[in-house]
Motif scaffolding. Sequence first.
Motif, PDB file in Angstrom:
ATOM      1  N   LEU A  92      66.403  45.551  -1.585  1.00 34.96           N
ATOM      2  CA  LEU A  92      66.209  44.962  -0.267  1.00 34.96           C
ATOM      3  C   LEU A  92      65.185  44.253  -0.119  1.00 34.96           C
ATOM      4  N   PHE A  93      64.225  44.654  -1.347  1.00 34.37           N
ATOM      5  CA  PHE A  93      62.107  44.234  -0.815  1.00 34.37           C
ATOM      6  C   PHE A  93      62.575  42.896  -0.871  1.00 34.37           C
ATOM      7  N   ARG A  94      63.089  42.437  -2.270  1.00 33.56           N
ATOM      8  CA  ARG A  94      63.241  40.911  -3.046  1.00 33.56           C
ATOM      9  C   ARG A  94      64.243  40.194  -2.103  1.00 33.56           C
ATOM     10  N   PHE A  95      65.461  40.811  -1.376  1.00 28.93           N
ATOM     11  CA  PHE A  95      65.788  39.853   0.137  1.00 28.93           C
ATOM     12  C   PHE A  95      64.963  39.283   0.568  1.00 28.93           C
ATOM     13  N   SER A  96      64.004  40.562   1.473  1.00 29.47           N
ATOM     14  CA  SER A  96      63.112  40.225   2.422  1.00 29.47           C
ATOM     15  C   SER A  96      62.606  39.097   2.142  1.00 29.47           C
ATOM     16  N   PRO A 115      75.624  50.657  10.555  1.00 32.53           N
ATOM     17  CA  PRO A 115      74.056  50.494   9.617  1.00 32.53           C
ATOM     18  C   PRO A 115      74.421  50.748   7.953  1.00 32.53           C
ATOM     19  N   ALA A 116      74.406  49.928   7.079  1.00 39.40           N
ATOM     20  CA  ALA A 116      74.282  50.301   5.457  1.00 39.40           C
ATOM     21  C   ALA A 116      73.011  50.948   5.672  1.00 39.40           C
ATOM     22  N   VAL A 117      72.415  51.653   4.359  1.00 45.85           N
ATOM     23  CA  VAL A 117      71.605  52.183   4.484  1.00 45.85           C
ATOM     24  C   VAL A 117      71.332  52.396   2.686  1.00 45.85           C
ATOM     25  N   ASP A 118      69.978  52.853   2.017  1.00 47.70           N
ATOM     26  CA  ASP A 118      69.466  52.614   0.738  1.00 47.70           C
ATOM     27  C   ASP A 118      69.824  53.700   0.268  1.00 47.70           C
ATOM     28  N   LEU A 119      70.565  54.709   1.076  1.00 46.62           N
ATOM     29  CA  LEU A 119      70.194  56.028   0.235  1.00 46.62           C
ATOM     30  C   LEU A 119      71.996  56.136  -0.274  1.00 46.62           C
ATOM     31  N   ASN A 169      62.343  37.039   5.669  1.00 43.80           N
ATOM     32  CA  ASN A 169      62.476  38.469   6.811  1.00 43.80           C
ATOM     33  C   ASN A 169      61.784  39.498   6.785  1.00 43.80           C
ATOM     34  N   SER A 170      60.198  39.439   7.418  1.00 48.47           N
ATOM     35  CA  SER A 170      59.900  40.716   7.748  1.00 48.47           C
ATOM     36  C   SER A 170      59.808  41.631   9.079  1.00 48.47           C
ATOM     37  N   HIS A 171      61.561  41.841   9.020  1.00 47.55           N
ATOM     38  CA  HIS A 171      61.704  43.066   9.845  1.00 47.55           C
ATOM     39  C   HIS A 171      61.373  44.042   9.028  1.00 47.55           C
ATOM     40  N   ARG A 172      61.156  45.344   9.304  1.00 49.66           N
ATOM     41  CA  ARG A 172      60.103  45.836   8.997  1.00 49.66           C
ATOM     42  C   ARG A 172      60.702  47.311   8.219  1.00 49.66           C
ATOM     43  N   ILE A 173      62.153  47.318   9.556  1.00 49.02           N
ATOM     44  CA  ILE A 173      63.561  48.097   8.510  1.00 49.02           C
ATOM     45  C   ILE A 173      64.184  47.625   7.058  1.00 49.02           C
ATOM     46  N   HIS A 174      63.865  47.588   6.423  1.00 45.05           N
ATOM     47  CA  HIS A 174      64.496  47.056   5.344  1.00 45.05           C
ATOM     48  C   HIS A 174      63.385  47.118   4.623  1.00 45.05           C
ATOM     49  N   TYR A 175      61.756  47.765   4.346  1.00 38.53           N
ATOM     50  CA  TYR A 175      61.297  47.880   3.385  1.00 38.53           C
ATOM     51  C   TYR A 175      60.266  48.463   4.004  1.00 38.53           C
ATOM     52  N   ASP A 176      60.097  49.267   4.931  1.00 37.38           N
ATOM     53  CA  ASP A 176      59.082  50.394   5.407  1.00 37.38           C
ATOM     54  C   ASP A 176      59.791  51.085   5.594  1.00 37.38           C
ATOM     55  N   ARG A 177      59.992  52.310   5.113  1.00 40.29           N
ATOM     56  CA  ARG A 177      61.217  53.708   5.614  1.00 40.29           C
ATOM     57  C   ARG A 177      60.432  54.440   6.488  1.00 40.29           C
ATOM     58  N   PRO A 178      59.083  54.736   6.761  1.00 33.71           N
ATOM     59  CA  PRO A 178      58.761  55.700   7.633  1.00 33.71           C
ATOM     60  C   PRO A 178      58.814  54.870   9.063  1.00 33.71           C
ATOM     61  N   VAL A 230      67.965  50.126   5.718  1.00 34.96           N
ATOM     62  CA  VAL A 230      68.312  49.358   6.277  1.00 34.96           C
ATOM     63  C   VAL A 230      69.058  47.930   5.587  1.00 34.96           C
ATOM     64  N   VAL A 231      70.133  47.802   5.448  1.00 36.76           N
ATOM     65  CA  VAL A 231      71.088  47.601   4.046  1.00 36.76           C
ATOM     66  C   VAL A 231      71.236  45.412   5.193  1.00 36.76           C
ATOM     67  N   HIS A 232      70.025  44.645   4.625  1.00 39.76           N
ATOM     68  CA  HIS A 232      70.241  43.661   6.070  1.00 39.76           C
ATOM     69  C   HIS A 232      72.047  43.237   5.900  1.00 39.76           C
ATOM     70  N   GLY A 233      71.972  42.849   7.069  1.00 39.03           N
ATOM     71  CA  GLY A 233      73.567  42.479   6.923  1.00 39.03           C
ATOM     72  C   GLY A 233      73.631  40.948   6.265  1.00 39.03           C
ATOM     73  N   PRO A 234      72.838  39.755   6.314  1.00 38.72           N
ATOM     74  CA  PRO A 234      72.895  38.668   5.459  1.00 38.72           C
ATOM     75  C   PRO A 234      73.059  39.161   3.433  1.00 38.72           C
ATOM     76  N   LEU A 235      72.735  40.312   3.811  1.00 36.90           N
ATOM     77  CA  LEU A 235      72.718  40.295   2.019  1.00 36.90           C
ATOM     78  C   LEU A 235      74.249  40.885   2.094  1.00 36.90           C
ATOM     79  N   GLN A 236      74.078  41.671   2.407  1.00 34.70           N
ATOM     80  CA  GLN A 236      76.350  42.304   2.274  1.00 34.70           C
ATOM     81  C   GLN A 236      77.225  40.853   2.445  1.00 34.70           C
ATOM     82  N   ALA A 237      76.954  39.646   3.470  1.00 31.59           N
ATOM     83  CA  ALA A 237      77.651  38.416   3.918  1.00 31.59           C
ATOM     84  C   ALA A 237      78.031  37.908   2.703  1.00 31.59           C
ATOM     85  N   THR A 238      76.374  37.623   2.078  1.00 37.73           N
ATOM     86  CA  THR A 238      76.436  37.381   0.562  1.00 37.73           C
ATOM     87  C   THR A 238      77.529  37.852  -0.415  1.00 37.73           C
TER      88      THR A 238
END
Length: 280
Positions: free
Chosen positions: A179-183, A240-244, A188-197, A209-217
């Motif tokens: 998720l960090f590498r795709f961001s 939403p899909a999450v990293d867990l 894409n600096s939206h914090r839902i993808h790399y800032d868990r708190p 949160v797993v990026h929508g564009p990553l899922q589409a890709t």
Amino acid sequence: MSVDLKAWIGRQEERRERLEPARTHALLAALEQPAGLADGDVMPPLFHWLHFWDPKPPSETGPDGHPARGGFLPPVALPRRMWAGGRVEFVRPLRLGEEVRKLSTIDDVQEKSGRTGALIFVTVRHELHGSGGLAVRERQDLVYREAPPRGAPAAAQPPPAEPEPADWREEQAAGPVLLFRFSALTLNSHRIHYDRPYAVEEEGYQGLVVHGPLQATLMTGLAGRKLGAPARLDYRAMTPAVDLHPISVCGRRHGEGADIWVEQHGRRTMTGTLALGAAA
């Protein structure tokens, strides 16, 4: 004073960029896929999302990490923004090393009401022109919504369901590193993808949160490897899909196309339909 958001309809911006192979190689490596492409080779579908950055200094970003409101996109006051879906038409291949012009237009702004409160939908059209003319025509659907009450518990995940029948199904780990590498690759600096708190405590998700564009890709790339070059993709984010937990990338052939989707715990997090056909 209220802002007339519909005044943004018709606003345009243009960007030009050389499609450097390095970004394509970096994403392929992150996905554990061969990365031996060079200038002149066809870019994988949807990898144009790695390009045409619009970097902003920290002083011009909002508390969620997105660029501050206004500018090209309308200054929607609702705090939560998501990429809800869209359509991509693959008119002709984009090739690595190619000089490409991207023209973006605000097509529509609509205010609606949903179960979570007020919603504003912004439709953006993109056209990518390479050396051979129009290569990609795309519609992106952005949705803005209200924030949940501060301190509200994260939404409970639905119970696992039985996976739907599929002609192909491939499990994909979607952990923090991917998720960090795709961001980073999409800026894409939206914090839902790399800032868990922030994702859990501020926006009410179960995890990153797993990026929508990553899922589409992922679902488009796997379908392409199974069936051949896509001509058109329609896709929609469902939940939403999450990293867990891992996600499953799935597809089922029908006629001259395929239904494609991403699952987590048997629940579809993104759905799509793919029309087949070699690009000109």
